[in-house]
Design a protein around this motif. Structure first.
Motif, short mmCIF file in Angstrom:
data_model
loop_
_atom_site.label_atom_id
_atom_site.label_comp_id
_atom_site.label_asym_id
_atom_site.label_seq_id
_atom_site.Cartn_x
_atom_site.Cartn_y
_atom_site.Cartn_z
N ARG A 472 0.82 -1.21 0.00
CA ARG A 472 0.00 0.00 0.00
C ARG A 472 0.85 1.26 0.00
NH1 ARG A 472 -2.67 -2.92 4.03
NH2 ARG A 472 -1.93 -1.48 5.63
N LEU A 473 2.15 1.12 -0.28
CA LEU A 473 3.04 2.28 -0.24
C LEU A 473 2.59 3.35 -1.21
CD1 LEU A 473 5.70 3.63 0.60
CD2 LEU A 473 6.79 2.42 -1.28
N TRP A 474 2.21 2.95 -2.42
CA TRP A 474 1.84 3.94 -3.46
C TRP A 474 0.59 3.48 -4.17
CZ3 TRP A 474 2.06 8.56 -5.09
CH2 TRP A 474 1.80 8.86 -6.41
N GLN A 475 -0.40 4.30 -4.14
CA GLN A 475 -1.63 3.96 -4.87
C GLN A 475 -1.42 4.26 -6.35
OE1 GLN A 475 -5.18 5.90 -3.60
NE2 GLN A 475 -6.37 5.12 -5.30
N ARG A 476 -1.17 3.22 -7.09
CA ARG A 476 -0.93 3.40 -8.52
C ARG A 476 -2.24 3.77 -9.21
NH1 ARG A 476 4.05 1.73 -9.86
NH2 ARG A 476 5.15 0.43 -8.37
N GLY A 533 1.88 7.24 0.41
CA GLY A 533 0.92 6.19 0.15
C GLY A 533 -0.42 6.58 0.70
N SER A 534 -1.24 5.59 1.02
CA SER A 534 -2.62 5.88 1.37
C SER A 534 -3.05 5.30 2.72
CB SER A 534 -3.55 5.34 0.27
OG SER A 534 -3.33 3.96 0.08
N SER A 535 -2.10 4.99 3.60
CA SER A 535 -2.49 4.55 4.94
C SER A 535 -1.39 4.90 5.93
CB SER A 535 -2.76 3.04 4.97
OG SER A 535 -1.55 2.33 4.74
N ILE A 536 -1.79 5.07 7.18
CA ILE A 536 -0.87 5.40 8.27
C ILE A 536 -1.27 4.58 9.49
CG2 ILE A 536 -0.29 7.19 9.96
CD1 ILE A 536 -0.11 9.17 7.75
N SER A 537 -0.30 4.00 10.18
CA SER A 537 -0.53 3.24 11.40
C SER A 537 0.04 3.98 12.59
CB SER A 537 0.09 1.85 11.31
OG SER A 537 -0.51 1.09 10.29
N LEU A 538 -0.61 3.87 13.73
CA LEU A 538 -0.13 4.52 14.94
C LEU A 538 -0.74 3.83 16.15
CD1 LEU A 538 -2.75 6.58 15.91
CD2 LEU A 538 -2.02 7.64 13.77
N TRP A 539 -0.27 4.23 17.33
CA TRP A 539 -0.77 3.66 18.58
C TRP A 539 -1.39 4.77 19.43
CZ3 TRP A 539 -0.62 -1.57 19.70
CH2 TRP A 539 0.11 -2.34 18.80
N ILE A 618 -5.27 4.41 9.74
CA ILE A 618 -6.15 5.29 8.97
C ILE A 618 -5.82 5.11 7.50
CG2 ILE A 618 -6.91 7.66 8.60
CD1 ILE A 618 -6.01 8.25 11.47
N SER A 619 -6.81 4.74 6.72
CA SER A 619 -6.60 4.40 5.32
C SER A 619 -7.51 5.24 4.43
CB SER A 619 -6.86 2.91 5.09
OG SER A 619 -6.80 2.58 3.72
N CYS A 620 -6.98 5.68 3.29
CA CYS A 620 -7.76 6.43 2.30
C CYS A 620 -7.71 5.74 0.96
CB CYS A 620 -7.22 7.86 2.15
SG CYS A 620 -7.27 8.85 3.65
N LYS A 621 -8.78 5.84 0.21
CA LYS A 621 -8.77 5.31 -1.15
C LYS A 621 -9.74 6.11 -2.00
CE LYS A 621 -12.40 1.83 -0.50
NZ LYS A 621 -12.74 0.39 -0.62
N ILE A 633 -5.99 8.90 -17.49
CA ILE A 633 -5.05 9.04 -16.38
C ILE A 633 -5.86 9.17 -15.10
CG2 ILE A 633 -3.16 10.37 -15.39
CD1 ILE A 633 -2.57 11.42 -18.17
N ALA A 634 -5.58 8.30 -14.12
CA ALA A 634 -6.38 8.29 -12.89
C ALA A 634 -5.80 9.26 -11.87
CB ALA A 634 -6.39 6.88 -12.30
N PRO A 635 -6.66 9.85 -11.03
CA PRO A 635 -6.15 10.61 -9.88
C PRO A 635 -5.57 9.65 -8.85
CG PRO A 635 -8.53 10.40 -9.75
CD PRO A 635 -8.13 9.80 -11.06
N THR A 636 -4.59 10.10 -8.11
CA THR A 636 -3.94 9.24 -7.13
C THR A 636 -3.77 9.94 -5.80
OG1 THR A 636 -1.75 9.96 -7.90
CG2 THR A 636 -2.62 7.94 -8.86
N ILE A 637 -3.66 9.16 -4.74
CA ILE A 637 -3.29 9.67 -3.43
C ILE A 637 -1.77 9.59 -3.34
CG2 ILE A 637 -3.45 9.31 -0.95
CD1 ILE A 637 -6.25 8.18 -1.41
#
Length: 732
Positions: A472-476, A533-539, A618-621, A633-637
């Motif tokens: 999920r590093l890069w939303q192609r 990319g499109s997600s972040i993890s945390l505590w 937290i994830s976005c798509k 051409i698609a938009p990307t996060i």
């Protein structure tokens, strides 16, 4: 002998009366001085009436004020009245119902025109209903009810359309399309359209020059009038008569005035539709007229919904009232004269002092109010769109008096905002500087209860991955989520009915969430977690704290995009969707800042928090998108960031005023293995058997410029006691 003579006299009187009534009910009506464009429209109505059929038929004509409904109804009357035993044309029904005993007077007029008895009186409307049914049930009649706007008006005059004999015909004219829908299949509806350019030119010329084409010296001025009136016969006739016989200088002066202040006669006719709206519908209409004509419907609904105006049903009512239309691209439009009518209503709130009007859309008025600080609590919306090249320098206190300001449209520097503002769309505001941006974000942070100082052990300067989330590093470019443009706008109905529709305020007037959209695609420095990319993890601890999310979108500059971004929260592995956001008409890279209130977060995911240590992702798509070019051409996060008070560590992050250029610059020295090991050790699973050997700092850290992989791993021997792995998007 006298008695016989008297009876004969009475008999003759009855014959005279019958003949008089016959002539009264079979006299054509005056239609118009110049009936341009009338005949073929009247013929279309006549076809719907189907005079030869034996059933009772109803036809409804609808359209905006001034488009010619009454005139066409009169023309239809003249075409068919001699086919019926009795005829009645009841004009201005709406106005006549508004006066004392107006309904009774209309019932008596109807009875007189059909039956011919001038002494026939009605004591109340309910008696009148029965009397109409008794006297007219055996007559084949033609009845036209002109300008009705309520169902009870129709019922008082014709009941359920079952009062009359077979072969009767009833015609209604109205500005409200929905009123006609109440009759279902029992009524045929016909929309009266405006005149085409050729018809408009002929009608105007007949009024302004007394001939069917303009004089050569007035061609350019005539074209200006035609563009202004846009096919509305009422406007063409009034303006033409007003300009008849005047000089070119007088024409120019009058036309300049029309552009600024509408003709009173036209204004009065058009305002009738506005007066039929309720309070929230009036606010929606005026907001569209002043600010949002030509904007995407969903974008406008998004804004007005946050102002508690119920725009979904409100805009539909405006469409039914023929005040607003929607094109195939789902954009809101209204006739220029209708827009001018709405703006004139606002201007009349204070003709001389702009600062005490409810809305400011004219740059000169906004400039005066802002630079002289003459605003007031009455202002609820403002547009600050300075001319190209002009720079507007504003003081921070220039909006201080506007306590009820709900939305602000800008293309320049944004000053300090009132607390009532909960959303800013500055996606085309390329001159927005870092100070203005910081003011906005700091203010929303305070509204949401978001602390400025936050701690995190992670280091933003390097992008760290684990084996589970590296994909999920890069939303192609996801071409599979493309949908046709018309299909995209079909999603809006489903979206409005979902629980993720933009939330309103709580009962204590605190907002559920806040939104800011600005140009650019880089995450600010003060955000204490960042991911390419499109997600972040945390505590987090025993409660999910308020956070600010920043998502950077990349689009092709030469295209225009509409898309939906979905934000999901995974709390200890359990997924909840937090928000779905529609974006419209995006021409360039932009950032979306989203903040959810503490109360909203507890309602959505509070029950998923367990113990003192909880893992949150937290994830976005981009769930679906469309574009003008058709999906090449698609938009990307490109990247995302989260500013949150977590328990990942002690690395401080503060929202600060920074150079705007720094918003888009990568930072950073690489981190040493020792520090990396120390900071990641608390989060590593004991079974981990891989270690990252090299970290490169690059815009998209998948491969280096030489093409080699950026992240290399080697097996840790069983003798090594310090397991180490880098987590994706973790504590950045």
């Amino acid at each position: 002998m006298l008695c016989d003579s008297y009876s004969e006299f009475e008999f003759i009187q009855e014959i005279v009366k019958e003949i008089s009534n016959s002539k009264l009910n079979h006299t054509p009506l005056f239609v118009a001085r110049y009936p341009v464009g009338i005949n073929y429209r009247a013929e279309a109505i006549k076809l719907l009436l189907d005079i030869g059929s034996k059933d009772v038929r109803m036809v409804g004509m609808y359209g905006p004020g001034g488009v010619g409904k009454t005139t066409i109804a009169k023309a239809v009357y003249n075409m068919v009245y001699d086919h019926f035993e009795g005829c009645s044309f009841l004009e201005n029904v709406r106005d006549r119902f508004g006066i004392f005993n107006g309904g009774i007077q209309l019932q008596e007029t109807l009875l007189y025109e059909i039956v011919g008895d001038i002494n026939l009186k009605v004591s109340n409307v309910y008696r009148g209903i029965n009397l109409i049914k008794e006297r007219l049930c055996n007559k084949r009649i033609l009845l036209i009810l002109d300008d009705v706007d309520k169902l009870d008006q129709i019922e008082i005059l014709i009941g359920q359309c079952d009062f009359f004999a077979s072969g009767s015909r009833i015609i209604l004219t109205t500005r409200d399309e929905h009123l006609l829908a109440s009759f279902g299949k029992g009524l045929s509806a016909y929309k009266i359209t405006k005149l085409n350019d050729h018809e408009a030119l002929e009608l105007f010329s007949l009024h302004a020059f007394q001939r069917n084409k303009p004089e050569d010296d007035y061609l350019e001025l005539t074209d200006q009038v035609i563009r202004y009136a846009k096919g509305i016969p009422l406007a063409l006739a009034i303006i033409g008569a007003d300009l008849y016989g005047r000089s070119e200088m007088e024409w120019k002066s009058a036309l300049d005035k029309y552009e600024r202040i509408p003709n009173k006669e036209i204004q009065q006719i058009l305002e009738i539709s506005y007066e039929g709206l309720d309070e929230t519908e009036r606010d929606i209409f005026l907001d569209i007229a002043c600010f949002f004509k030509g904007f995407c419907k969903n974008y406008v609904v998004d804004i007005l919904n946050s102002c508690n105006l119920y725009p979904v049903i409100g805009i539909q009512r405006l469409i039914e009232k023929c005040l607003v239309t929607i094109d195939r691209y789902d954009k809101l439009w209204m006739h220029d004269l209708v827009q001018q009518m709405g703006r004139e209503i606002v201007r009349q709130e204070s003709p001389k002092i702009p600062g005490i009007r409810s809305r400011l859309w004219c740059y000169e008025d906004a400039f005066e109010v802002l630079t002289k600080n003459t605003g007031s609590r009455k202002i609820r919306g403002m547009m600050i769109c300075s001319p190209e090249g002009a720079k507007l320098q504003l003081e921070a206190k220039c909006l201080e008096k506007m306590k009820n300001l709900k939305f602000l449209l800008v293309n320049n520097e944004i000053p300090k905002l009132p607390k009532t503002i909960r959303g800013v769309n500055a996606s085309n505001c390329f001159s927005l500087n870092s100070e203005s941006l910081s003011k906005i974000l700091l203010q929303f942070g305070r509204i949401l209860g978001l602390p400025q100082n936050m701690a995190c052990l992670g280091v933003r300067d390097d992008i760290l991955l684990d084996s589970q989330s590296s994909s999920r590093l890069w939303q192609r470019a996801d071409l599979s989520s493309w949908v046709p443009r018309h299909k995209f706008f079909e999603f809006k109905s489903e979206f409005r009915e979902s629980q993720y529709w933009l939330r309103d305020y709580y009962d204590d007037d605190t907002p559920c969430d806040c939104h800011v959209i600005i140009p650019g695609n880089k995450i600010p420095k003060w955000v204490n977690h960042e991911s390419v990319g499109s997600s972040i993890s945390l505590w987090v601890g025993s409660e999910l704290p308020t956070f600010a999310l920043c998502v950077a979108f990349c689009v092709a500059d030469e295209d225009e995009y509409d898309f939906v971004c979905v934000v999901d929260i995974f709390t200890n592995g359990h997924k909840r969707t937090l928000v779905k956001k529609f974006f419209f008409e995006m021409h360039c890279d932009h950032q979306w800042f989203y903040g959810a209130s503490h109360r909203l977060l507890q309602e959505e995911v509070g029950n998923l928090i367990q113990g003192d240590r909880n893992h949150v992702e937290i994830s976005c798509k981009i769930s679906c998108w469309t574009s003008e070019t058709g999906g090449e051409i698609a938009p990307t996060i490109a990247r995302m960031g989260v500013h949150v008070n977590c328990i990942c560590g002690l690395h401080n992050s503060v929202i600060s005023h920074e150079n705007h250029d720094e918003l888009v610059q990568p930072r950073g020295n690489r981190i040493s293995k020792r520090i990396l090991h120390q900071r990641l050790k608390p989060f590593l699973p004991r079974c981990c058997c891989f270690i990252l050997r090299k970290l490169y700092h690059t815009l998209y850290p998948i491969r280096s410029t030489s093409g080699r992989p950026l992240l290399k791993a080697r097996k840790i021997s069983s003798k090594r006691k310090r397991p180490l792995v880098a987590r994706s998007s973790n504590c950045l």
